[in-house]
Write a protein that holds these residues in place. Structure first.
Motif, PDB file in Angstrom:
ATOM      1  N   ALA A 172       0.832  -1.211   0.000  1.00 15.55           N
ATOM      2  CA  ALA A 172       0.000   0.000   0.000  1.00 15.55           C
ATOM      3  C   ALA A 172       0.860   1.251   0.000  1.00 15.55           C
ATOM      4  CB  ALA A 172      -0.930  -0.017   1.207  1.00 15.55           C
ATOM      5  N   ALA A 173       1.990   1.178   0.685  1.00 13.95           N
ATOM      6  CA  ALA A 173       2.891   2.334   0.726  1.00 13.95           C
ATOM      7  C   ALA A 173       3.688   2.482  -0.567  1.00 13.95           C
ATOM      8  CB  ALA A 173       3.844   2.197   1.918  1.00 13.95           C
ATOM      9  N   ARG A 174       3.925   1.362  -1.279  1.00 20.04           N
ATOM     10  CA  ARG A 174       4.696   1.403  -2.535  1.00 20.04           C
ATOM     11  C   ARG A 174       3.869   0.733  -3.638  1.00 20.04           C
ATOM     12  NH1 ARG A 174       8.613  -0.209   1.156  1.00 20.04           N
ATOM     13  NH2 ARG A 174       8.538  -2.372   0.409  1.00 20.04           N
ATOM     14  N   PRO A 175       2.847   1.398  -4.152  1.00 14.39           N
ATOM     15  CA  PRO A 175       1.950   0.776  -5.126  1.00 14.39           C
ATOM     16  C   PRO A 175       2.603   0.406  -6.445  1.00 14.39           C
ATOM     17  CG  PRO A 175       1.505   3.136  -4.917  1.00 14.39           C
ATOM     18  CD  PRO A 175       2.457   2.789  -3.832  1.00 14.39           C
ATOM     19  N   ASP A 176       3.795   0.919  -6.722  1.00 14.95           N
ATOM     20  CA  ASP A 176       4.478   0.594  -7.974  1.00 14.95           C
ATOM     21  C   ASP A 176       5.492  -0.536  -7.805  1.00 14.95           C
ATOM     22  OD1 ASP A 176       3.053   2.570  -9.248  1.00 14.95           O
ATOM     23  OD2 ASP A 176       4.582   4.115  -8.900  1.00 14.95           O
ATOM     24  N   ASP A 177       5.512  -1.166  -6.639  1.00 16.01           N
ATOM     25  CA  ASP A 177       6.470  -2.250  -6.370  1.00 16.01           C
ATOM     26  C   ASP A 177       5.928  -3.552  -6.974  1.00 16.01           C
ATOM     27  OD1 ASP A 177       8.244  -4.104  -5.429  1.00 16.01           O
ATOM     28  OD2 ASP A 177       7.965  -3.633  -3.303  1.00 16.01           O
ATOM     29  N   LEU A 178       6.439  -3.919  -8.151  1.00 15.74           N
ATOM     30  CA  LEU A 178       5.948  -5.107  -8.852  1.00 15.74           C
ATOM     31  C   LEU A 178       6.171  -6.371  -8.037  1.00 15.74           C
ATOM     32  CD1 LEU A 178       4.799  -6.518 -11.351  1.00 15.74           C
ATOM     33  CD2 LEU A 178       7.116  -6.523 -12.312  1.00 15.74           C
ATOM     34  N   GLN A 179       7.370  -6.548  -7.482  1.00 15.53           N
ATOM     35  CA  GLN A 179       7.662  -7.760  -6.721  1.00 15.53           C
ATOM     36  C   GLN A 179       6.777  -7.869  -5.493  1.00 15.53           C
ATOM     37  OE1 GLN A 179       9.688 -10.117  -7.815  1.00 15.53           O
ATOM     38  NE2 GLN A 179       9.092 -11.401  -6.083  1.00 15.53           N
ATOM     39  N   GLY A 180       6.468  -6.726  -4.894  1.00 12.25           N
ATOM     40  CA  GLY A 180       5.592  -6.747  -3.729  1.00 12.25           C
ATOM     41  C   GLY A 180       4.196  -7.241  -4.090  1.00 12.25           C
ATOM     42  N   HIS A 181       3.683  -6.795  -5.247  1.00 11.22           N
ATOM     43  CA  HIS A 181       2.364  -7.259  -5.685  1.00 11.22           C
ATOM     44  C   HIS A 181       2.385  -8.753  -6.024  1.00 11.22           C
ATOM     45  CE1 HIS A 181       0.053  -3.565  -5.707  1.00 11.22           C
ATOM     46  NE2 HIS A 181       1.063  -2.918  -6.266  1.00 11.22           N
TER      47      HIS A 181
END
Length: 411
Positions: A172-181
């Motif tokens: 939620a804090a880094r919405p552009d983090d592909l690996q996180g998604h």
């Protein structure tokens, strides 16, 4: 026209039955006349045998007397029945009334109860149009999900749940983090939170843009379909179509495409899609099992009355399965011995994975095999262990998740 034809056929059938019943005589004549002919033939045979010497004279005389007595009895019975020949008795009229009531009244009454007297003619073109209308107006993803019962709380260790919660906050804090998604989508799916899982997967597709693969889209559709209780929504259909645009041979997209057609009144199209996919797929493809379990009923609905389920081909890559010698030996075993043999193979695979490890496909096979044997507790333990091993490998985790879902231990 329907009522005229069915009424005329029922009436003709009833009349034929009543004529046969009320006529009171047989085409072959009375039974006594047939008996008389038989007895006369017997007398002729006795005389012939006596002339040849095969029957003694005293024995022949005794047989003639006995047969003559039977001839007299049959002739007397024939004369007694001659006065009533060709007439029907009270019983015949009662039976005629019952037959007429059964054929006419019963037939039309049954149709009125079980049939559709008010149904209009529906030619093929109208049925195809109705199916298209059903497909165009089916509920949305949100509507399907709203009909689903409330999901039970995930049965996962507290430490794992805390890690997932931290992952949600980080994404939620880094919405552009592909690996996180990617990690979040697999984690939510593992917990059975398929709505959250497909929302994360949708972000993966959006972040990858034109570089998104067919698998990205089929993963999205798969999570949406599971969240909708197995129903293919219009939104899931869009994802499937994008997957097929990238890879027309994608098995998951073809499987769900057939499922959608079956759900929207086109079993003929669905059967063609599934039959083609089944015959071109490897035996261990994840969609082969579900197709084999449902395609015979689908073939019946599609009007394919001669369909035969193809045998499972032997996979040369599957060198850990039973060999041809194993199968030949199993055919002579009792059910208990065969079950023991299968359990032995499962134990070998379990021991190898515990000591040496192995790919996700082997873990999936083990989960499925243990589930088939009915040991749900052990299958759940293997499933939990596999989740920990493949927690950082979404593709491998998806394989073992599919196996666990098939046997009902992963919702």
């Amino acid at each position: 026209m329907f009522w005229i034809l069915t009424g005329a056929l029922a009436l003709v059938l009833t009349v034929l039955l009543l004529l046969a019943l009320l006529r009171g005589q047989r085409e072959t004549g009375p039974a006594e006349a047939f008996d008389l002919n038989v007895y006369r033939d017997q007398l002729t045979e006795i005389e012939r045998d006596t002339a040849r010497g095969t029957i003694a004279a005293d024995e022949a005389e005794r047989l003639k007397v006995e047969i003559s007595r039977r001839i007299l009895a049959a002739d007397t019975a024939a004369k007694q029945n001659a006065s009533t020949e060709g007439t029907a008795g009270t019983g015949s009229y009662i039976m005629a009334g019952l037959i007429a009531a059964l054929v006419l009244g019963g037939g039309f009454g049954l149709y009125w109860k079980q049939g559709s007297p008010d149904a209009v003619d529906m030619p093929l073109s109208d049925r195809i149009a109705a199916a298209q209308e059903l497909r165009d107006n089916r509920p949305s993803q949100a509507e399907y999900e709203s009909r689903m019962p409330a999901a039970e709380a995930a049965n996962a260790p507290e430490d794992y749940m805390k890690l997932v919660e931290k992952l949600r906050e980080a994404v939620a804090a880094r919405p552009d983090d592909l690996q996180g998604h990617i990690l979040l989508a697999s984690s939510e799916a593992a917990l059975g939170n398929y709505k959250l899982a497909y929302e994360a997967q949708a972000q993966i597709v959006a972040l990858r843009g034109e570089s998104a693969t067919a698998k990205d889209y089929t993963d999205l559709a798969d999570m949406m379909i599971i969240a909708a209780g197995g129903l293919v929504s219009p939104e899931a259909q869009v994802a499937l179509e994008k997957a097929l645009a990238i890879d027309p041979e994608d098995g998951v997209a073809r499987f769900y495409g057939g499922l959608m057609m079956a759900q929207t009144g086109r079993p003929d199209v669905a059967f063609g899609m599934w039959n083609s996919l089944l015959r071109s797929s490897a035996p261990d493809a994840p969609w082969v099992g579900p197709i084999r379990a449902q395609i015979e009923e689908l073939a019946y609905r599609a009007g394919e009355t001669r369909f035969e389920l193809p045998p499972l081909p032997h996979s040369d890559d599957d060198n850990r399965g039973p060999s041809s010698d194993d199968i030949a030996a199993a055919s002579d075993m009792t059910p208990e011995e065969r079950q023991d043999m299968i359990k032995g193979m499962v134990d070998q695979l379990s021991e190898r994975l515990a000591t040496e490890g192995g790919p996700a496909s082997d873990w999936a096979k083990l989960i499925n095999a243990i589930g088939v044997l009915g040991d749900i507790e052990q299958a759940t333990a293997i499933w939990n262990e596999a989740q920990n091993i493949f927690a950082n490998d979404p593709e491998s985790l998806a394989q073992v998740t599919a196996a666990a879902t098939r046997i009902g231990i992963a919702d």
